[in-house]
Structures are given as C-alpha cells and as structure tokens.
Design an enzyme around this catalytic site. Structure first.
Site, PDB file in Angstrom:
ATOM      1  N   GLU A   3      -7.092 -23.674  33.073  1.00 30.87           N
ATOM      2  CA  GLU A   3      -6.907 -23.603  31.636  1.00 30.87           C
ATOM      3  C   GLU A   3      -6.722 -25.011  31.092  1.00 30.87           C
ATOM      4  O   GLU A   3      -6.753 -25.981  31.841  1.00 30.87           O
ATOM      5  CB  GLU A   3      -5.711 -22.705  31.335  1.00 30.87           C
ATOM      6  CG  GLU A   3      -5.763 -21.466  32.209  1.00 30.87           C
ATOM      7  CD  GLU A   3      -5.266 -20.185  31.579  1.00 30.87           C
ATOM      8  OE1 GLU A   3      -4.941 -20.183  30.387  1.00 30.87           O
ATOM      9  OE2 GLU A   3      -5.238 -19.173  32.293  1.00 30.87           O
ATOM     10  N   ASN A 163      -7.718 -17.227  31.308  1.00 27.48           N
ATOM     11  CA  ASN A 163      -7.346 -15.838  31.582  1.00 27.48           C
ATOM     12  C   ASN A 163      -5.834 -15.630  31.712  1.00 27.48           C
ATOM     13  O   ASN A 163      -5.304 -14.609  31.298  1.00 27.48           O
ATOM     14  CB  ASN A 163      -8.047 -15.406  32.865  1.00 27.48           C
ATOM     15  CG  ASN A 163      -8.297 -13.925  32.873  1.00 27.48           C
ATOM     16  OD1 ASN A 163      -8.547 -13.335  31.824  1.00 27.48           O
ATOM     17  ND2 ASN A 163      -8.195 -13.315  34.026  1.00 27.48           N
ATOM     18  N   ARG A 239     -11.978 -10.943  34.293  1.00 29.30           N
ATOM     19  CA  ARG A 239     -11.931  -9.699  33.548  1.00 29.30           C
ATOM     20  C   ARG A 239     -10.549  -9.176  33.260  1.00 29.30           C
ATOM     21  O   ARG A 239     -10.341  -8.474  32.291  1.00 29.30           O
ATOM     22  CB  ARG A 239     -12.691  -8.628  34.342  1.00 29.30           C
ATOM     23  CG  ARG A 239     -14.149  -8.905  34.424  1.00 29.30           C
ATOM     24  CD  ARG A 239     -14.786  -8.273  35.632  1.00 29.30           C
ATOM     25  NE  ARG A 239     -14.425  -6.870  35.789  1.00 29.30           N
ATOM     26  CZ  ARG A 239     -14.743  -6.159  36.864  1.00 29.30           C
ATOM     27  NH1 ARG A 239     -15.411  -6.723  37.837  1.00 29.30           N
ATOM     28  NH2 ARG A 239     -14.380  -4.903  36.967  1.00 29.30           N
TER      29      ARG A 239
END
Ligand SMILES: [Zn+2]
Length: 252
Positions: A3, A163, A239
């Site tokens: 990130e 995520n 996901r």
C-alpha cells in the site's frame, strides 16, 4: 499488495543511499530498457505518488511500482544479495552502495516530462504534502452507485489505499464496504480513517490489524465473529474484504 505506506517507507530508506549521489552503474534488467544507462548522472530526488515511486535523474525518471511482491534492497558494494539475481529488475550503484529493485511490477525509464502519463490519472495522495480530501470525496462521489470498498481501491479517486487499509478504514468508520458510495453518510470521516491508519503504519513501522486477515475471530470492538467477503471488480485484484457484520451493518 503493498500500500502507499510501503512505498513511502521504501522511498525514505532509498533517499540517503541515492539522493545527491552520482550513479557509477545502472543496469536495467527489463528488455525494453536494457540499453538505457544513466551512470555518470546524479540522482536528484526520490518521490512517491500513491503507490508509485519516481527517481528523478537529470532529465530522466525511473518509474517503478512494487505491485504484489516488489522490494528494494540496499547493499554495501560486493555484498551478497538476499534475493536471487534473476529477480532483480534494476541495479543502481554508487561508490558506497548497490540498490536493487527485486520483482518490481513496473520498471520503466521515462523522460521526466513524461511523468504525467504514468501518474497523471492518480487522485489526491493520502500521504502527499498536497493531500486534498475534498477533491478525493468529489472523485469518489462521481460514481455514486459503486460499492465504496471498490471505489477506495481505485487509485483515480485517491491514491495510496490497498486491500488491507480498505478493510481497516471501513471498519473504523463502521461502513460496510458493499455500501454504495452515495449512501455512505460521511465519506470525509472514512478517508480520514484511512489517512490516519497509513500515517500510523509509517510511524510505527508496523500495522496492527483490526479485521483484515481475522476471519472467524472476534471483532475487537463487539466480539461478533468477523466475516470475509469476496469483493472485486477485476480478475487481477485482491478480492477479500473483512468486516464485522454488527459494527458495519449491511446496506439495505
Ligand atoms: Zn463489531
């Protein structure tokens, strides 16, 4: 997926090794740029934009992205590398150090004037000096029906969230990531949580997870069992998003 905080930390480590230093070697191990040689030139500065890292060397820019597995190592000259050489995408040498980018998702050499082509699409940078929450909220709201958990990952809206922090920020703000952007009561609060989490992660060098990766464990706030949901709109994206179904009520 690294990130914004990972890239920011990488830049912070790389600066003392490279900024203001003359390159004595430049080995780009990506076929398209294999003949580019910046040795003899001085690294002017290293900057980050969202998850992108830019090394400005004269009128050239080395643009890299960590993607899934990328990492930067700094070695004394002649030291043994801790990753196999075939994973190196770029090797930059000065008289004091050898800097190796391993398994980078993007490695390209641009003219400095071309930077806008690779980072011009990015929304405001959560960790940037010019962070602009109003602009980020306006960009998020431009697609009001999109689930907020997907909109937060879209770097065109705001840059820096991956995520992990989309799960954590939604938990902190008590927002179910499946909620449509237009139905989130306070988007400013949500992205401020993300900014604080990223900033804390930089300061403490580590991230304490509230919900991410904690499926079936108790919520740290209410002890309800944390759930893992599938939420993605592209096959290559990560996901899973983690929520507390009590703290983050499902959209109606
Ligand atoms: Zn809870």
């Amino acid at each position: 997926m690294p990130e914004g905080d990972s890239v920011w930390r990488a830049a912070k480590r790389l600066r003392p090794a490279l900024e203001g230093k003359q390159l004595t070697g430049c080995d780009v191990r990506v076929p398209r740029f294999a003949t580019v040689d910046l040795s003899g030139r001085t690294v002017d500065e290293i900057v980050t934009r969202g998850k992108h890292l830019l090394m400005r060397v004269g009128d050239a820019t080395i643009h890299t992205h960590l993607k899934m597995e990328g990492e930067w190592h700094i070695y004394p000259p002649g030291a043994r590398w801790r990753r196999p050489a075939y994973r190196a995408r770029i090797v930059l040498s000065t008289k004091d150090a050898v800097v190796v980018g391993f398994s980078l998702g993007i490695t390209e050499i641009l003219a400095r004037s071309e930077e806008d082509r690779v980072i011009g699409h990015l929304g405001p940078d959560l960790l940037g000096a010019d962070w602009d929450p109003d602009e980020a909220v306006a960009r998020l709201r431009s697609d009001p029906l999109r689930p907020v958990g997907l909109a937060l990952l879209d770097q065109r809206n705001l840059a820096g969230i991956g995520n992990i922090f989309r799960s954590e920020a939604c938990f902190m703000a008590r927002v179910d990531p499946r909620t449509a952007v237009g139905d989130v009561a306070d988007l400013h609060a949500l992205i401020e949580h993300a900014r604080i989490l990223l900033t804390q992660s930089i300061r403490t060098q580590r991230h304490r997870s509230y919900v991410y990766g904690r499926a079936r464990l108790p919520c740290p706030r209410c002890r309800t069992t944390i759930r893992k949901l599938d939420q993605s709109d592209s096959p290559s994206a990560e996901r899973y998003v983690f929520i507390c179904p009590k703290c983050q009520p499902a959209p109606t």
